[in-house]
Write an enzyme that holds these catalytic residues in place. Structure first.
Site, PDB file in Angstrom:
ATOM      1  CG  HIS A 115      43.138  86.563  87.612  1.00  0.00           C
ATOM      2  ND1 HIS A 115      43.574  87.537  88.491  1.00  0.00           N
ATOM      3  CD2 HIS A 115      44.163  86.353  86.749  1.00  0.00           C
ATOM      4  CE1 HIS A 115      44.794  87.911  88.156  1.00  0.00           C
ATOM      5  NE2 HIS A 115      45.176  87.212  87.121  1.00  0.00           N
ATOM      6  CG  ASN A 117      48.984  87.232  88.872  1.00  0.00           C
ATOM      7  OD1 ASN A 117      50.061  87.706  89.215  1.00  0.00           O
ATOM      8  ND2 ASN A 117      47.881  87.969  88.791  1.00  0.00           N
ATOM      9  CG  HIS A 150      36.223  89.139 100.358  1.00  0.00           C
ATOM     10  ND1 HIS A 150      37.224  90.058 100.143  1.00  0.00           N
ATOM     11  CD2 HIS A 150      35.487  89.121  99.221  1.00  0.00           C
ATOM     12  CE1 HIS A 150      37.095  90.591  98.939  1.00  0.00           C
ATOM     13  NE2 HIS A 150      36.036  90.047  98.353  1.00  0.00           N
TER      14      HIS A 150
END
Length: 310
Positions: A115, A117, A150
């Site tokens: 995901h 955004n 990460h």
């Protein structure tokens, strides 16, 4: 000329930000279509009654992607009291919001859900900020892949400000947490909101960072797809996938701020719920077998794991 210098050379306003997000949507769709190799995104344009609209792009039943969405929206209008209270801004006046939201549910349970955004918000009262993030939800956690994910995010953040990665990683750990399950949604990532002007950081600096987060998405995810796309799996893995997808649904419907904003702002319901996976199971009181690979994944669904040192 680097991104920061190029952005300083132009006047930053909502039209520039919106056009940048449109370009980002186009770029992500093209790269994911190439990676999938079979399906393309189908577009629906929609209008919001109160002002604005968007472009919903959906891919279904591809070679890699079972269901994925890359949405652009640009909405504006009167700021309702309910929306003002949710956003913790002054009541009255008007608002403007634009952004791109991406969610990918792959067919293979060995390719993670992802995901991302990026968004911008302003009010007629002068409040302006950026928000967004990127997070990874593996069905089966591969520690080495989580670490590399990460590491990439830390390098991106460090390019803009040394405080970003530790602060936004912690924010993601807290945000992407299913409190009623006492489980993390996945391996986290970065999450940020209300990034406005400070004495040290300008709005243009914030935009450069948010823009780079969006542009980094395609490379990060296509690398993960290509690393895992040929791994074998069976019905056992698919059963676990459907159970983990159920946890994803629970988070989005109970906690997700984007879902709540979309509903409160009168957004298009199909676009808001495009983040939900196509097939889900809720098995009553399910517990994986001890020492199974499913049980090992559950052990890693915790807050505050230092993936860079694991």
């Amino acid at each position: 000329m680097d991104l920061v210098k190029r952005t300083k050379a132009v006047n930053l306003d909502k039209e520039l930000i919106s056009q940048s997000f449109i370009s980002l949507q186009n770029d992500i769709c093209k790269k994911l279509e190439v990676c999938d190799g079979e399906e393309t995104f189908k577009e629906e344009r929609w209008k919001r009654d109160g002002g604005g609209g968007g472009r919903t792009r959906i891919m279904q039943n591809g070679r890699i992607i079972e269901k994925g969405g890359v949405n652009f929206s640009e909405v504006y209008g009167l700021l309702s009291n309910q929306m003002a209270d949710v956003l913790q801004v002054s009541r009255g006046g008007s608002f403007y919001a634009t952004g791109v939201s991406v969610i990918m549910h792959p067919i293979s349970p060995l390719i993670p859900i992802i995901h991302m955004n990026v968004r911008y918000f302003e009010t007629s009262g002068g409040e302006k900020w950026f928000g967004g993030g990127i997070d990874l939800t593996p069905i089966y956690i591969d520690v080495h892949q989580a670490k590399r994910f990460h590491q990439k995010l830390k390098s991106l953040c460090d390019h803009h400000h040394p405080s970003y990665y530790p602060a936004f990683k912690k924010w993601a750990d807290e945000y992407f947490y299913i409190k009623h399950r006492n489980e993390a949604r996945g391996v986290g990532g970065i999450f940020f909101d209300r990034l406005g002007v400070t004495h040290e950081i300008s709005l243009k600096n914030r935009f450069c960072f948010v823009k780079e987060v969006g542009e980094a998405f395609s490379g990060i995810y296509t690398d993960l797809i290509n690393e895992n796309r040929h791994l074998p799996y069976g019905e056992e893995e698919l059963t676990w996938q459907r159970i983990r997808r159920g946890r994803y649904v629970e988070f989005n419907l109970v906690y997700d701020r984007g879902t709540k904003f979309g509903l409160n702002s009168g957004g298009r319901i199909e676009s808001i719920f495009m983040s939900l996976p196509p097939a889900v199971n809720w098995t009553y009181n399910y517990h994986p077998l001890p020492d199974s690979k499913e049980a090992e994944t559950l052990k890693l669904l915790e807050k505050k794991i230092d993936w860079l040192s694991i």
